[in-house]
Structures are given as structure tokens and as C-alpha cells.
Scaffold this active site. Structure first.
Site, PDB file in Angstrom:
ATOM      1  N   HIS A 192       0.854  -1.200   0.000  1.00 25.67           N
ATOM      2  CA  HIS A 192       0.000   0.000   0.000  1.00 25.67           C
ATOM      3  C   HIS A 192       0.880   1.237   0.000  1.00 25.67           C
ATOM      4  CE1 HIS A 192      -3.204   2.815   1.058  1.00 25.67           C
ATOM      5  NE2 HIS A 192      -4.026   1.861   0.660  1.00 25.67           N
ATOM      6  N   ASP A 218      -7.873  -5.388  -0.185  1.00 26.16           N
ATOM      7  CA  ASP A 218      -8.314  -6.281  -1.270  1.00 26.16           C
ATOM      8  C   ASP A 218      -7.942  -7.731  -1.049  1.00 26.16           C
ATOM      9  OD1 ASP A 218      -7.489  -3.494  -3.171  1.00 26.16           O
ATOM     10  OD2 ASP A 218      -9.502  -4.314  -3.009  1.00 26.16           O
TER      11      ASP A 218
HETATM   12  C1  SDX Z   1      -6.178   0.001  -3.024  1.00 26.65           C
HETATM   13  O1  SDX Z   1      -4.432   4.496  -2.121  1.00 26.65           O
HETATM   14  C2  SDX Z   1      -5.372   3.880  -1.537  1.00 26.65           C
HETATM   15  O2  SDX Z   1      -5.810   4.240  -0.465  1.00 26.65           O
HETATM   16  C3  SDX Z   1      -5.954   2.702  -2.271  1.00 26.65           C
HETATM   17  C4  SDX Z   1      -6.962   1.859  -1.529  1.00 26.65           C
HETATM   18  C5  SDX Z   1      -8.243   2.612  -1.280  1.00 26.65           C
HETATM   19  O3  SDX Z   1      -8.960   2.228  -0.358  1.00 26.65           O
HETATM   20  O4  SDX Z   1      -8.567   3.528  -2.070  1.00 26.65           O
HETATM   21  O5  SDX Z   1      -6.403   1.434  -0.296  1.00 26.65           O
HETATM   22  C6  SDX Z   1      -7.339   0.615  -2.338  1.00 26.65           C
HETATM   23  O6  SDX Z   1      -5.908   0.334  -4.139  1.00 26.65           O
HETATM   24  C7  SDX Z   1      -5.327  -0.987  -2.263  1.00 26.65           C
HETATM   25  C8  SDX Z   1      -4.092  -1.457  -3.083  1.00 26.65           C
HETATM   26  C9  SDX Z   1      -4.552  -2.572  -4.019  1.00 26.65           C
HETATM   27  N1  SDX Z   1      -3.477  -2.933  -4.954  1.00 26.65           N
HETATM   28  C10 SDX Z   1      -2.860  -4.104  -4.872  1.00 26.65           C
HETATM   29  O7  SDX Z   1      -3.047  -4.928  -3.984  1.00 26.65           O
HETATM   30  C11 SDX Z   1      -1.923  -4.375  -6.040  1.00 26.65           C
HETATM   31  C12 SDX Z   1      -0.591  -4.922  -5.497  1.00 26.65           C
HETATM   32  N2  SDX Z   1       0.082  -3.842  -4.787  1.00 26.65           N
HETATM   33  C13 SDX Z   1       1.004  -3.013  -5.494  1.00 26.65           C
HETATM   34  O8  SDX Z   1       0.844  -2.863  -6.846  1.00 26.65           O
HETATM   35  C14 SDX Z   1       1.515  -1.818  -4.714  1.00 26.65           C
HETATM   36  O9  SDX Z   1       1.800  -2.257  -3.465  1.00 26.65           O
HETATM   37  C15 SDX Z   1       0.637  -0.581  -4.635  1.00 26.65           C
HETATM   38  C16 SDX Z   1       0.225  -0.106  -5.980  1.00 26.65           C
HETATM   39  C17 SDX Z   1      -0.561  -0.869  -3.814  1.00 26.65           C
HETATM   40  C18 SDX Z   1       1.460   0.505  -3.954  1.00 26.65           C
HETATM   41  O10 SDX Z   1       2.488   0.814  -4.801  1.00 26.65           O
HETATM   42  P1  SDX Z   1       3.586   1.943  -4.427  1.00 26.65           P
HETATM   43  O11 SDX Z   1       3.284   2.616  -3.159  1.00 26.65           O
HETATM   44  O12 SDX Z   1       3.760   2.789  -5.632  1.00 26.65           O
HETATM   45  O13 SDX Z   1       4.827   1.079  -4.126  1.00 26.65           O
HETATM   46  P2  SDX Z   1       5.873   0.647  -5.206  1.00 26.65           P
HETATM   47  O14 SDX Z   1       5.145   0.124  -6.408  1.00 26.65           O
HETATM   48  O15 SDX Z   1       6.836   1.757  -5.394  1.00 26.65           O
HETATM   49  O16 SDX Z   1       6.559  -0.588  -4.480  1.00 26.65           O
HETATM   50  C19 SDX Z   1       7.565  -0.368  -3.516  1.00 26.65           C
HETATM   51  C20 SDX Z   1       8.425  -1.631  -3.596  1.00 26.65           C
HETATM   52  C21 SDX Z   1       8.811  -1.973  -5.030  1.00 26.65           C
HETATM   53  O17 SDX Z   1      10.043  -2.647  -4.954  1.00 26.65           O
HETATM   54  P3  SDX Z   1      11.399  -1.778  -5.309  1.00 26.65           P
HETATM   55  O18 SDX Z   1      11.182  -1.155  -6.670  1.00 26.65           O
HETATM   56  O19 SDX Z   1      11.492  -0.738  -4.186  1.00 26.65           O
HETATM   57  O20 SDX Z   1      12.502  -2.798  -5.272  1.00 26.65           O
HETATM   58  O21 SDX Z   1       7.667  -2.761  -3.124  1.00 26.65           O
HETATM   59  C22 SDX Z   1       7.477  -3.698  -4.173  1.00 26.65           C
HETATM   60  C23 SDX Z   1       7.765  -2.968  -5.476  1.00 26.65           C
HETATM   61  O22 SDX Z   1       8.271  -3.867  -6.454  1.00 26.65           O
HETATM   62  N3  SDX Z   1       6.079  -4.119  -4.116  1.00 26.65           N
HETATM   63  C24 SDX Z   1       5.660  -5.375  -4.252  1.00 26.65           C
HETATM   64  C25 SDX Z   1       4.258  -5.309  -4.091  1.00 26.65           C
HETATM   65  N4  SDX Z   1       3.897  -4.048  -3.880  1.00 26.65           N
HETATM   66  C26 SDX Z   1       5.023  -3.306  -3.898  1.00 26.65           C
HETATM   67  N5  SDX Z   1       6.322  -6.525  -4.504  1.00 26.65           N
HETATM   68  C27 SDX Z   1       5.543  -7.636  -4.578  1.00 26.65           C
HETATM   69  N6  SDX Z   1       4.199  -7.652  -4.430  1.00 26.65           N
HETATM   70  C28 SDX Z   1       3.516  -6.504  -4.180  1.00 26.65           C
HETATM   71  N7  SDX Z   1       2.183  -6.525  -4.027  1.00 26.65           N
END
Ligand code: SDX
Length: 431
Positions: free
Chosen positions: A308, A366
Site C-alpha cells: 500500500h 483487497d
Molecule cells: C487500493 O491508495 C489507496 O488508499 C488505495 C486503496 C483505497 O482504499 O482507495 O487502499 C485501495 O488500491 C489498495 C491497493 C490494491 N493494490 C494491490 O493490492 C496491487 C498490489 N500492490 C502493489 O501494486 C503496490 O503495493 C501498490 C500499488 C498498492 C502501492 O504501490 P507503491 O506505493 O507505488 O509502491 P511501489 O510500487 O513503489 O513498491 C515499492 C516496492 C517496489 O520494490 P522496489 O522497486 O522498491 O525494489 O515494493 C514492491 C515494489 O516492487 N512491491 C511489491 C508489491 N507491492 C510493492 N512486490 C511484490 N508484491 C507486491 N504486491
């Protein structure tokens, strides 16, 4: 807006600038950079808005480190346990918990707006039966401005109120109609003698051939899912609604923009993607394979339902949903649900893995919601539509707050331009 009590000093190109700072009632201070470009000739740069406050708000507060979510100051776990969705809608819209009379009046107003214009049936019939429900809902919500044109003047507080009630009231009907249309069953009209969640379940699952009795366990679980998804400060879809509304567009068009943004798998589409991922994993012994993929930089796979932007401890909604999943599936007699076992083991393995610990990746809202929704009988294609239904009150509350804000102006970000500088056109013969 509070008065600036502190300033930040910024030195740019050997010039020093004092920028006002504002302190919130909770959360980090903000640096007011509204005059930065005029005074220093520079932009700030923040793709994805990881360090940018786009507005001030009094509706929802999230403390990502503590895993805290407050709606008008009330913790989400208390609201999920003690309140119900329409009462939370009232709280989000008007700022205080209602009295018994206020709540009864509000619920009556919503109930009396649950039907949609009969002509909308024809609008639905233009879609293919195999259209994704989210595609139908995005179109139908946008089309509401064609059917309810008498509540689109955003300068009229009364029309803003009517549009708000219409959207909250009609979303369950529209979402249920999208479901019925894709399964080839007749639309079911709302009933004024049912509560909000029971009405939705009946519009989705009843058929004309027999009486439908709402299961109170499912109605309570449905209502709790609505509450847990109601609002979440300036997330991507809410920011989309705010930006669309900043041009003066009508509320139905702006909420349709929010629906479209929520659809993405990184946002509201994650609940569907998460259940599809759990189904692909299928058995507990395949979890290590998927954990490895999630950690592999060369593999675009991510654990859906994990991580998140704000929560770096735990998503309090996931905590409530995990407990609710146990309760609902046990009450439904499917407590040994394989997907739930896979989800729990996946959570346990991930949370003990240094990669997830270091990157502060925890189950989000989720991760467990899809397991409950599937046990309730919904196909995965209905998960994000239910999220959109629930979030409509959050979008509307934030929209109302923004429209009423005297500081409200059209949103117009700038950019870091890395393209070609000016150059002359060349005739095709010389290229
Ligand atoms: C919702 O914003 C909100 O409030 C949203 C929400 C709401 O109520 O409105 O809470 C609802 O959208 C919840 C999130 C649902 N999405 C997912 O579950 C999809 C999987 N999660 C990711 O795509 C990700 O965690 C996000 C999009 C939720 C957050 O992304 P960020 O904050 O932009 O973080 P990032 O992509 O920069 O990741 C940081 C690091 C990265 O590694 P590095 O590049 O630093 O090496 O963490 C890793 C990412 O690769 N990472 C994950 C991961 N999520 C982040 N690695 C594996 N699995 C994951 N799920």
C-alpha cells in the site's frame, strides 16, 4: 485552512525563499509551495504524488505507520463493528454521527431514490451480455447526467444534495442490474422495506420464480464490506474525482471518472486480481513459487492484495476483513475453504519473509474481501463493482467538500519537459 505558524527555508540558485508551513490536526506538516514558481521560477517534481498534499480535508485520516484509519475521527474498526453503512454515509457526508431522527430521515431519502429511470433499461440493453460489469457501470454512471439532468448544476447546493443522494441510492441498483444483465436474468427492482445491503443482495440474487429470503449473516457481512470501502482520503480514484470536478464537470461525469480509475488492478481492481491469483496458486504447497516470483525483479508479477502507498504497518480494513472472512465462511459452513487456507498461509509466509518485511508489504483491503464475496456467491467480475458501489459515498463526500471550498480552482499540474526544443518543420521531400 489553518494559519501558517512556521516557515521552511529553501535556497534555489543562491536565492533563499521562506515558504509558509501549515500544521494539521493529525499527520505531517505541509509546506505551501503555491507561490514557489512565481517567486523562484522552479517547479517541484513528484510523479505519483508520494510527498504531495493535493488539498486540505476534514473527512478521512490515515496514519500509515500506526495502521490507523479515521472517518471524521472515528476509527474504522469501531465503525465496522458498531455502525452500519448508511450511518457511515451520513457521517462522511455531514461530518457528525446522526441522531436517531436524522438517521431515519436520511435512510428514507436514500430509500426513495433507489429506483433508476425506466429508460435506463434500454441503455443497459445496448451492451453485449459478456461485457465486464465494470465497463457497463462506467458507462451507465456517466449516462446518469443524461437521465438526471435536473441535478447537475453544481452551483446549486440543493442540486448537489439531490445528486449525492441519487448516486448513493442508485449505485446498488445499477451494480445489481449490471450483474443481472451479464448472467442473462431479469432486472430486479429495489424494495423499500429492505435495508441497503439486503436490498442489494436481493436485487443480485433473487429470481422471479421463487421467493428470496435475505440471509442476515450475508446482509451483515455485505454491509460491513460496504463500510470498509467507503472512503480512503486522496487515493487515486478520489483524486480523479477531485481533478475532474475542478473543471466544474457535473457530479455524475466525475463519479464515472472515479469508477474508471478504480477499475485498475493496482487500485480497486486488485480484489478481483487477488482472488484470481489465489485460484492460480490453488494449493498451499505452491506458495513458495509465487513468493519467489513476487520478489523477482525480472518478473512483473506482484502479490495482489499486498502492499500500500500509505500503510506501512497494516491495513486496518484487512484486519477486520480477515476476522469477517473467518466468521462468514464458518457460518456458511465453508470454513475449510481452500482459498481461505491458501490466503492465510500466503499471508503467514509473506510476513515472515525479509523481502516483504523490509518493503513493509502487508495484506491490504483487497486481500480478504474477495474470499468473502466469492463465498457470498459473487463472481470475481463483481468484486470491483462492489468496491465502486461502496466508494461512491467517499467520492461524493470529497467532491462536496471540494466544491464548497473557496480555494477550489481548476487542477493544472506542470511537468519536467525532456522533449525536443523548438525546431523548424521539414518538407517530406527532404526527410
Ligand atoms: C487500493 O491508495 C489507496 O488508499 C488505495 C486503496 C483505497 O482504499 O482507495 O487502499 C485501495 O488500491 C489498495 C491497493 C490494491 N493494490 C494491490 O493490492 C496491487 C498490489 N500492490 C502493489 O501494486 C503496490 O503495493 C501498490 C500499488 C498498492 C502501492 O504501490 P507503491 O506505493 O507505488 O509502491 P511501489 O510500487 O513503489 O513498491 C515499492 C516496492 C517496489 O520494490 P522496489 O522497486 O522498491 O525494489 O515494493 C514492491 C515494489 O516492487 N512491491 C511489491 C508489491 N507491492 C510493492 N512486490 C511484490 N508484491 C507486491 N504486491
Amino acid at each position: 485552512m489553518t494559519d501558517a505558524k512556521k516557515t521552511a527555508t529553501l535556497t534555489v540558485n543562491n536565492e533563499t525563499h521562506e515558504l509558509p508551513m501549515f500544521s494539521p490536526t493529525a499527520g505531517p506538516d505541509v509546506i505551501d509551495i503555491r507561490k514557489l514558481y512565481a517567486h523562484a521560477g522552479v517547479f517541484t517534481y513528484d510523479p505519483g504524488f508520494t510527498s504531495t498534499a493535493s488539498c486540505d480535508s476534514t473527512i478521512t485520516f490515515i496514519d500509515g505507520d500506526k495502521g490507523e484509519l479515521l472517518h471524521r475521527g472515528y476509527p474504522i474498526d469501531q465503525l465496522a463493528e458498531k455502525s452500519h453503512y448508511l450511518e457511515v454515509c451520513y457521517l462522511l457526508l455531514y461530518g457528525e454521527l446522526p441522531s436517531a431522527t436524522e438517521l431515519e430521515d436520511f435512510e428514507q431519502r436514500v430509500t426513495r431514490h433507489t429506483m433508476v429511470h425506466e429508460q435506463m433499461m434500454n441503455f443497459f440493453r445496448g451492451f453485449r451480455r459478456d461485457a465486464p460489469p465494470m465497463a457497463i457501470i462506467t458507462g451507465v454512471v456517466g449516462a446518469m447526467s443524461a437521465f438526471y439532468h435536473d441535478s447537475t448544476d453544481i452551483t446549486d447546493p440543493w442540486q448537489r444534495e439531490v445528486a449525492s443522494i441519487r448516486l448513493i441510492a442508485k449505485m446498488p441498483t445499477i451494480v445489481a442490474m449490471a450483474y443481472k444483465y451479464t448472467v442473462g436474468q431479469p432486472f430486479v427492482y429495489p424494495r423499500n422495506d429492505l435495508d441497503y445491503a439486503s436490498n442489494f443482495l436481493r436485487m443480485c440474487f433473487s429470481v422471479p420464480c421463487e421467493e428470496y429470503e435475505v440471509n442476515p449473516i450475508l446482509a451483515r457481512a455485505m454491509d460491513r464490506i460496504f463500510t470498509l470501502h467507503a472512503d480512503h482520503e486522496q487515493n487515486a480514484s478520489t483524486s480523479t474525482v477531485r481533478l475532474a470536478s475542478s473543471s466544474g464537470a457535473n457530479p455524475f461525469a466525475c463519479i464515472a471518472a472515479g469508477v474508471a480509475c478504480l477499475w485498475g488492478p493496482s487500485h480497486g481492481g486488485a480484489n478481483q486480481a487477488c482472488l484470481e491469483m489465489l485460484r492460480e496458486i490453488a494449493t498451499v504447497d505452491r506458495i513458495p513459487e509465487f513468493i519467489a516470483r513476487a520478489k523477482d525483479k525480472n518478473d512483473p508479477f506482484r502479490l495482489m492484495g499486498f502492499g500500500h502507498r500509505v500503510y506501512k504497518n497494516t491495513d486496518p480494513r484487512a484486519v477486520v476483513l480477515k476476522k469477517s472472512a473467518d466468521e462468514v465462511l464458518e457460518l456458511l459452513g465453508v470454513e475449510n475453504n481452500e482459498l481461505l487456507q491458501v490466503a492465510k498461509e500466503l499471508e503467514r509466509v509473506a510476513l515472515s519473509d525479509p523481502y516483504f518485511i523490509e518493503k513493509k508489504l502487508f495484506p491490504n483491503v483487497d486481500f480478504y474481501s474477495g474470499i468473502i464475496l466469492e463465498a457470498m456467491g459473487f463472481p470475481t467480475s463483481m468484486f470491483t463493482p462492489i468496491f465502486a458501489l461502496s466508494r461512491t459515498v467517499g467520492w461524493i463526500s470529497q467532491w462536496k467538500e471540494m466544491i464548497a471550498d473557496p480555494q477550489n480552482k481548476i487542477g493544472r499540474p506542470r511537468q519536467l519537459y525532456l522533449g525536443e526544443t523548438a525546431r523548424d518543420y521539414t518538407d517530406i521531400e527532404t526527410r
